[in-house]
Design a protein around this motif. Structure first.
Motif, PDB file in Angstrom:
ATOM      1  N   VAL A  31       0.844  -1.201   0.000  1.00 23.18           N
ATOM      2  CA  VAL A  31       0.000   0.000   0.000  1.00 23.18           C
ATOM      3  C   VAL A  31       0.879   1.252   0.000  1.00 23.18           C
ATOM      4  O   VAL A  31       0.616   2.212  -0.727  1.00 23.18           O
ATOM      5  CB  VAL A  31      -0.952   0.007   1.218  1.00 23.18           C
ATOM      6  CG1 VAL A  31      -1.641   1.356   1.372  1.00 23.18           C
ATOM      7  CG2 VAL A  31      -1.976  -1.103   1.105  1.00 23.18           C
ATOM      8  N   THR A  32       1.925   1.233   0.796  1.00 24.24           N
ATOM      9  CA  THR A  32       2.834   2.385   0.885  1.00 24.24           C
ATOM     10  C   THR A  32       3.446   2.685  -0.477  1.00 24.24           C
ATOM     11  O   THR A  32       3.519   3.855  -0.890  1.00 24.24           O
ATOM     12  CB  THR A  32       3.946   2.120   1.920  1.00 24.24           C
ATOM     13  OG1 THR A  32       3.328   1.851   3.177  1.00 24.24           O
ATOM     14  CG2 THR A  32       4.879   3.300   2.048  1.00 24.24           C
ATOM     15  N   ILE A  33       3.866   1.657  -1.179  1.00 18.30           N
ATOM     16  CA  ILE A  33       4.473   1.847  -2.500  1.00 18.30           C
ATOM     17  C   ILE A  33       3.447   2.404  -3.475  1.00 18.30           C
ATOM     18  O   ILE A  33       3.751   3.311  -4.256  1.00 18.30           O
ATOM     19  CB  ILE A  33       5.086   0.531  -3.011  1.00 18.30           C
ATOM     20  CG1 ILE A  33       6.214   0.105  -2.069  1.00 18.30           C
ATOM     21  CG2 ILE A  33       5.585   0.677  -4.443  1.00 18.30           C
ATOM     22  CD1 ILE A  33       6.700  -1.303  -2.286  1.00 18.30           C
ATOM     23  N   LEU A  34       2.236   1.882  -3.433  1.00 16.03           N
ATOM     24  CA  LEU A  34       1.176   2.385  -4.313  1.00 16.03           C
ATOM     25  C   LEU A  34       0.900   3.857  -4.019  1.00 16.03           C
ATOM     26  O   LEU A  34       0.798   4.672  -4.942  1.00 16.03           O
ATOM     27  CB  LEU A  34      -0.100   1.556  -4.136  1.00 16.03           C
ATOM     28  CG  LEU A  34      -0.032   0.129  -4.664  1.00 16.03           C
ATOM     29  CD1 LEU A  34      -1.248  -0.670  -4.207  1.00 16.03           C
ATOM     30  CD2 LEU A  34       0.086   0.099  -6.172  1.00 16.03           C
ATOM     31  N   MET A  35       0.824   4.207  -2.742  1.00 18.17           N
ATOM     32  CA  MET A  35       0.547   5.598  -2.375  1.00 18.17           C
ATOM     33  C   MET A  35       1.709   6.516  -2.761  1.00 18.17           C
ATOM     34  O   MET A  35       1.489   7.609  -3.274  1.00 18.17           O
ATOM     35  CB  MET A  35       0.221   5.698  -0.893  1.00 18.17           C
ATOM     36  CG  MET A  35      -1.112   5.033  -0.569  1.00 18.17           C
ATOM     37  SD  MET A  35      -1.597   5.225   1.136  1.00 18.17           S
ATOM     38  CE  MET A  35      -2.064   6.944   1.144  1.00 18.17           C
ATOM     39  N   GLN A  36       2.940   6.065  -2.550  1.00 13.21           N
ATOM     40  CA  GLN A  36       4.099   6.875  -2.932  1.00 13.21           C
ATOM     41  C   GLN A  36       4.178   7.057  -4.445  1.00 13.21           C
ATOM     42  O   GLN A  36       4.730   8.045  -4.929  1.00 13.21           O
ATOM     43  CB  GLN A  36       5.388   6.240  -2.416  1.00 13.21           C
ATOM     44  CG  GLN A  36       5.557   6.343  -0.922  1.00 13.21           C
ATOM     45  CD  GLN A  36       6.754   5.562  -0.407  1.00 13.21           C
ATOM     46  OE1 GLN A  36       7.313   4.716  -1.092  1.00 13.21           O
ATOM     47  NE2 GLN A  36       7.135   5.843   0.828  1.00 13.21           N
ATOM     48  N   SER A  37       3.609   6.121  -5.175  1.00 11.11           N
ATOM     49  CA  SER A  37       3.605   6.203  -6.637  1.00 11.11           C
ATOM     50  C   SER A  37       2.560   7.180  -7.150  1.00 11.11           C
ATOM     51  O   SER A  37       2.578   7.551  -8.323  1.00 11.11           O
ATOM     52  CB  SER A  37       3.347   4.815  -7.240  1.00 11.11           C
ATOM     53  OG  SER A  37       4.394   3.940  -6.917  1.00 11.11           O
ATOM     54  N   GLY A  38       1.612   7.553  -6.293  1.00  7.63           N
ATOM     55  CA  GLY A  38       0.581   8.500  -6.705  1.00  7.63           C
ATOM     56  C   GLY A  38      -0.839   7.986  -6.597  1.00  7.63           C
ATOM     57  O   GLY A  38      -1.781   8.681  -6.970  1.00  7.63           O
ATOM     58  N   MET A  39      -1.026   6.784  -6.097  1.00  9.94           N
ATOM     59  CA  MET A  39      -2.368   6.226  -5.909  1.00  9.94           C
ATOM     60  C   MET A  39      -2.814   6.470  -4.470  1.00  9.94           C
ATOM     61  O   MET A  39      -2.675   5.616  -3.608  1.00  9.94           O
ATOM     62  CB  MET A  39      -2.371   4.724  -6.190  1.00  9.94           C
ATOM     63  CG  MET A  39      -2.366   4.393  -7.622  1.00  9.94           C
ATOM     64  SD  MET A  39      -2.544   2.633  -7.854  1.00  9.94           S
ATOM     65  CE  MET A  39      -1.587   2.447  -9.329  1.00  9.94           C
ATOM     66  N   CYS A  41      -5.830   6.868  -3.403  1.00  4.05           N
ATOM     67  CA  CYS A  41      -7.178   6.373  -3.105  1.00  4.05           C
ATOM     68  C   CYS A  41      -7.194   4.854  -2.959  1.00  4.05           C
ATOM     69  O   CYS A  41      -8.207   4.211  -3.199  1.00  4.05           O
ATOM     70  CB  CYS A  41      -8.142   6.811  -4.200  1.00  4.05           C
ATOM     71  SG  CYS A  41      -7.728   6.147  -5.819  1.00  4.05           S
ATOM     72  N   VAL A  42      -6.091   4.274  -2.528  1.00  2.42           N
ATOM     73  CA  VAL A  42      -5.994   2.812  -2.407  1.00  2.42           C
ATOM     74  C   VAL A  42      -7.048   2.258  -1.463  1.00  2.42           C
ATOM     75  O   VAL A  42      -7.526   1.151  -1.637  1.00  2.42           O
ATOM     76  CB  VAL A  42      -4.573   2.396  -1.950  1.00  2.42           C
ATOM     77  CG1 VAL A  42      -4.471   0.917  -1.714  1.00  2.42           C
ATOM     78  CG2 VAL A  42      -3.557   2.833  -2.987  1.00  2.42           C
ATOM     79  N   SER A  51      -7.764  -3.350 -11.839  1.00  2.00           N
ATOM     80  CA  SER A  51      -6.442  -3.943 -12.051  1.00  2.00           C
ATOM     81  C   SER A  51      -5.397  -2.858 -11.829  1.00  2.00           C
ATOM     82  O   SER A  51      -5.713  -1.656 -11.850  1.00  2.00           O
ATOM     83  CB  SER A  51      -6.316  -4.492 -13.476  1.00  2.00           C
ATOM     84  OG  SER A  51      -6.244  -3.420 -14.410  1.00  2.00           O
ATOM     85  N   LEU A  52      -4.167  -3.262 -11.615  1.00  2.00           N
ATOM     86  CA  LEU A  52      -3.084  -2.306 -11.452  1.00  2.00           C
ATOM     87  C   LEU A  52      -2.990  -1.405 -12.678  1.00  2.00           C
ATOM     88  O   LEU A  52      -2.833  -0.191 -12.560  1.00  2.00           O
ATOM     89  CB  LEU A  52      -1.759  -3.037 -11.210  1.00  2.00           C
ATOM     90  CG  LEU A  52      -0.521  -2.159 -11.080  1.00  2.00           C
ATOM     91  CD1 LEU A  52      -0.662  -1.192  -9.912  1.00  2.00           C
ATOM     92  CD2 LEU A  52       0.720  -3.018 -10.923  1.00  2.00           C
ATOM     93  N   GLU A  53      -3.126  -1.989 -13.851  1.00  3.50           N
ATOM     94  CA  GLU A  53      -3.034  -1.211 -15.084  1.00  3.50           C
ATOM     95  C   GLU A  53      -4.164  -0.182 -15.184  1.00  3.50           C
ATOM     96  O   GLU A  53      -3.929   0.975 -15.553  1.00  3.50           O
ATOM     97  CB  GLU A  53      -3.062  -2.140 -16.297  1.00  3.50           C
ATOM     98  CG  GLU A  53      -2.736  -1.451 -17.590  1.00  3.50           C
ATOM     99  CD  GLU A  53      -2.427  -2.433 -18.704  1.00  3.50           C
ATOM    100  OE1 GLU A  53      -1.525  -2.125 -19.494  1.00  3.50           O
ATOM    101  OE2 GLU A  53      -3.072  -3.500 -18.779  1.00  3.50           O
ATOM    102  N   GLU A  54      -5.388  -0.578 -14.830  1.00  3.17           N
ATOM    103  CA  GLU A  54      -6.518   0.357 -14.858  1.00  3.17           C
ATOM    104  C   GLU A  54      -6.299   1.506 -13.870  1.00  3.17           C
ATOM    105  O   GLU A  54      -6.528   2.670 -14.195  1.00  3.17           O
ATOM    106  CB  GLU A  54      -7.820  -0.364 -14.506  1.00  3.17           C
ATOM    107  CG  GLU A  54      -8.276  -1.345 -15.552  1.00  3.17           C
ATOM    108  CD  GLU A  54      -9.390  -2.256 -15.067  1.00  3.17           C
ATOM    109  OE1 GLU A  54     -10.176  -2.690 -15.923  1.00  3.17           O
ATOM    110  OE2 GLU A  54      -9.470  -2.555 -13.848  1.00  3.17           O
ATOM    111  N   VAL A  58      -5.932   5.621 -14.653  1.00  2.00           N
ATOM    112  CA  VAL A  58      -6.768   6.651 -14.033  1.00  2.00           C
ATOM    113  C   VAL A  58      -5.906   7.739 -13.388  1.00  2.00           C
ATOM    114  O   VAL A  58      -6.265   8.910 -13.402  1.00  2.00           O
ATOM    115  CB  VAL A  58      -7.707   6.016 -12.981  1.00  2.00           C
ATOM    116  CG1 VAL A  58      -8.385   7.065 -12.120  1.00  2.00           C
ATOM    117  CG2 VAL A  58      -8.735   5.134 -13.667  1.00  2.00           C
ATOM    118  N   HIS A  59      -4.765   7.346 -12.838  1.00  2.00           N
ATOM    119  CA  HIS A  59      -3.905   8.297 -12.132  1.00  2.00           C
ATOM    120  C   HIS A  59      -2.773   8.851 -13.001  1.00  2.00           C
ATOM    121  O   HIS A  59      -1.912   9.584 -12.515  1.00  2.00           O
ATOM    122  CB  HIS A  59      -3.320   7.637 -10.881  1.00  2.00           C
ATOM    123  CG  HIS A  59      -4.345   7.394  -9.834  1.00  2.00           C
ATOM    124  ND1 HIS A  59      -5.060   6.213  -9.773  1.00  2.00           N
ATOM    125  CD2 HIS A  59      -4.801   8.166  -8.830  1.00  2.00           C
ATOM    126  CE1 HIS A  59      -5.902   6.275  -8.775  1.00  2.00           C
ATOM    127  NE2 HIS A  59      -5.774   7.451  -8.183  1.00  2.00           N
TER     128      HIS A  59
END
Length: 79
Positions: A31-39, A41-42, A51-54, A58-59
């Protein structure tokens, strides 16, 4: 756990077609990596079904880059 769920939890590699919720179930630290990447709203129930690609689309993120970051973490964790 159902067989498919057990496989996902034991998975050591993330792919762009995996659902965000399944990725998070591999390791909560992703989750931390996803949020640091710009997501940011995880935690949103709708985003966890994408999906990760979708979610990257969006972001405005590069799915290959995010996939690499997630897998790099998993590889280092499993060494």
């Amino acid at each position: 756990l159902p067989i498919s769920r057990r496989f996902i939890i034991m998975a050591t590699k993330v792919t762009k077609d995996m659902i965000i919720d399944d990725i998070i179930n591999i390791d909560q630290n992703l989750v931390t990596i996803l949020m640091q990447s710009g997501m940011h709203c995880v935690g949103c129930p709708a985003s966890r079904g994408e999906s990760l690609e979708e979610a990257c689309f969006v972001h405005g993120l590069d799915p290959n880059d995010v996939e690499s970051k997630l897998n790099e973490y998993l590889q280092l964790k499993n060494e």
